[in-house]
Motif scaffolding. Structure first.
Motif, PDB file in Angstrom:
ATOM      1  N   THR A 133      35.927  88.087   3.725  1.00  0.00           N
ATOM      2  CA  THR A 133      35.331  89.331   3.227  1.00  0.00           C
ATOM      3  C   THR A 133      35.100  90.278   4.390  1.00  0.00           C
ATOM      4  O   THR A 133      34.447  89.911   5.370  1.00  0.00           O
ATOM      5  N   PRO A 134      35.597  91.503   4.321  1.00  0.00           N
ATOM      6  CA  PRO A 134      35.408  92.445   5.426  1.00  0.00           C
ATOM      7  C   PRO A 134      33.940  92.857   5.557  1.00  0.00           C
ATOM      8  O   PRO A 134      33.172  92.817   4.590  1.00  0.00           O
ATOM      9  N   LEU A 135      33.572  93.282   6.761  1.00  0.00           N
ATOM     10  CA  LEU A 135      32.267  93.897   6.974  1.00  0.00           C
ATOM     11  C   LEU A 135      32.335  95.380   6.625  1.00  0.00           C
ATOM     12  O   LEU A 135      31.404  95.941   6.046  1.00  0.00           O
ATOM     13  N   LEU A 136      33.478  96.003   6.963  1.00  0.00           N
ATOM     14  CA  LEU A 136      33.677  97.430   6.727  1.00  0.00           C
ATOM     15  C   LEU A 136      35.063  97.651   6.141  1.00  0.00           C
ATOM     16  O   LEU A 136      36.036  97.076   6.626  1.00  0.00           O
ATOM     17  N   GLU A 137      35.146  98.475   5.104  1.00  0.00           N
ATOM     18  CA  GLU A 137      36.429  98.837   4.495  1.00  0.00           C
ATOM     19  C   GLU A 137      36.541 100.365   4.445  1.00  0.00           C
ATOM     20  O   GLU A 137      35.742 101.025   3.788  1.00  0.00           O
ATOM     21  N   VAL A 138      37.519 100.882   5.151  1.00  0.00           N
ATOM     22  CA  VAL A 138      37.779 102.314   5.150  1.00  0.00           C
ATOM     23  C   VAL A 138      39.004 102.555   4.282  1.00  0.00           C
ATOM     24  O   VAL A 138      40.057 101.958   4.516  1.00  0.00           O
ATOM     25  N   GLU A 139      38.855 103.402   3.274  1.00  0.00           N
ATOM     26  CA  GLU A 139      39.928 103.614   2.300  1.00  0.00           C
ATOM     27  C   GLU A 139      40.238 105.110   2.171  1.00  0.00           C
ATOM     28  O   GLU A 139      39.384 105.895   1.758  1.00  0.00           O
ATOM     29  N   ILE A 153      33.196 101.805   3.001  1.00  0.00           N
ATOM     30  CA  ILE A 153      32.406 100.797   2.288  1.00  0.00           C
ATOM     31  C   ILE A 153      31.879  99.769   3.289  1.00  0.00           C
ATOM     32  O   ILE A 153      32.648  99.100   3.994  1.00  0.00           O
ATOM     33  N   PHE A 154      30.557  99.658   3.342  1.00  0.00           N
ATOM     34  CA  PHE A 154      29.894  98.740   4.266  1.00  0.00           C
ATOM     35  C   PHE A 154      29.225  97.625   3.484  1.00  0.00           C
ATOM     36  O   PHE A 154      28.550  97.877   2.482  1.00  0.00           O
ATOM     37  N   HIS A 155      29.424  96.398   3.944  1.00  0.00           N
ATOM     38  CA  HIS A 155      28.796  95.236   3.317  1.00  0.00           C
ATOM     39  C   HIS A 155      27.490  94.941   4.069  1.00  0.00           C
ATOM     40  O   HIS A 155      27.517  94.376   5.160  1.00  0.00           O
ATOM     41  N   SER A 156      26.365  95.349   3.496  1.00  0.00           N
ATOM     42  CA  SER A 156      25.086  95.234   4.197  1.00  0.00           C
ATOM     43  C   SER A 156      24.610  93.787   4.242  1.00  0.00           C
ATOM     44  O   SER A 156      25.128  92.917   3.533  1.00  0.00           O
TER      45      SER A 156
END
Length: 347
Positions: free
Chosen positions: A6-12, A77-80
């Motif tokens: 699972t990514p920590l950060l997703e830039v789309e 998208i950041f996974h806190s």
């Protein structure tokens, strides 16, 4: 990096478009697409490098990801740490405030990024105060811990920035960025203003703190030797777009995009360090008037008619590195024809 993690950060599809104005009434005269549809992921405890020639948009990406400038499109998208998935792009500064502790930036210039009117202790305590901490003993203890983590002494807390060298100031800047115990750091040319010998010390600190604190970095640099040393994967940018993403060793030994290949050719000796745009054929296009199709086609020795009319998408490929299957991406129409059947011996 395991692509199933699972990514920590997703830039789309990140966009940063600037309007140009001209004429007597300052009417809109065009758009500069500084960042145009950038997509990438950063995984836990990973350092993703972002490289490219000056003006490619890599610094703008870093600033847009942290919302120091407002993107004009896309998602960040950041996974806190609470398990939430948050898109930073539509959020206000007030809405972002609870997450600011988790995402921080290390600045390029250690001289201008520290207030000359504040002691080191005040500089380090400031992010904690902004986060709502007021207990003096707690603030001092955290400042003491962090200054020692970057290789300085607690006695340095009483001094002002002018008393330190450039390398020491950058250590203080790193300590300030990490004192809130963030999980994700954007490091924008974090060692480029330092002497080579001092750069090595700062890179060691960044690598050590990554392991100790479980950090993830987006490391922006034009220095390929630094990227090769520090980064797990690398994204290559050209004129506002990412054209290749690959594990570092795979990129340096076996690039799968003509621009990446040109960058590797431009450093016959890695000790030369900098991206030498003078070796790359042709001129960098004007971002206000980019070429049609693939933006690199006017400098690419492999370009065909399709390249002049169609923008290539960033596509995923499986490859092997040291006997292991890896995942990488390239935005070239002819990646299979050129690179999987092409002798890449450097000339």
């Amino acid at each position: 990096m395991d692509n199933n993690t699972t990514p920590l950060l997703e830039v789309e599809g990140l966009q940063m478009h600037f309007s140009m104005k001209g004429g007597a009434f300052s009417r809109r005269a065009g758009v500069i697409k500084a960042v145009d549809g950038v997509t990438f992921k950063v995984f836990p405890n990973e350092t993703l490098g972002l490289v490219g020639e000056s003006g490619c948009g890599k610094t703008t990406v870093g600033r847009a990801v942290l919302k120091s400038i407002d993107p004009t499109g896309g998602k960040v998208i950041f996974h806190s740490k609470t398990g939430e998935k948050i898109d930073f792009v539509p959020m206000t500064n007030k809405e972002l405030r609870p997450y600011r502790q988790e995402v921080q930036m290390i600045f390029q210039d250690p001289y201008s990024s520290l207030s000359p009117r504040m002691t080191v202790q005040e500089i380090l305590e400031e992010p904690l105060r902004l986060a709502g901490h007021t207990d003096k003993d707690y603030l001092y203890e955290q400042a003491k811990i962090m200054i020692e983590q970057v290789g300085l002494r607690s006695s340095h807390l009483m001094r002002y920035p002018h008393a330190f060298s450039g390398g020491q100031r950058q250590r203080i800047g790193i300590a300030r960025s990490l004192i809130t115990r963030p999980r994700f750091i954007v490091a924008d040319e974090a060692v480029s203003a330092l002497d080579v010998s001092v750069q090595a010390q700062i890179l060691e600190i960044l690598a050590e703190l990554k392991e100790k604190m479980g950090l993830s970095y987006l490391f922006i640099s034009h220095d390929l030797s630094v990227v090769k040393y520090l980064c797990d994967r690398v994204g290559v940018m050209y004129l506002g777009r990412i054209v290749e993403v690959a594990p570092t060793d795979a990129l340096f030994n076996n690039p799968l995009h003509p621009y990446s290949e040109a960058l590797m050719h431009a450093i016959p000796d890695i000790s030369e360090r900098q991206i030498r745009s003078d070796i790359l054929a042709g001129e960098i296009p004007d971002a206000a008037n980019p070429p049609s199709g693939c933006a690199f086609h006017n400098r690419c020795k492999y370009a065909k008619d399709k390249c002049k009319s169609e923008i290539p998408e960033l596509r995923g490929f499986t490859d092997t590195l040291d006997g292991k299957e890896i995942f990488r991406e390239s935005a070239c129409h002819f990646v299979e024809e050129i690179f999987y059947n092409h002798d890449k011996e450097m000339v």
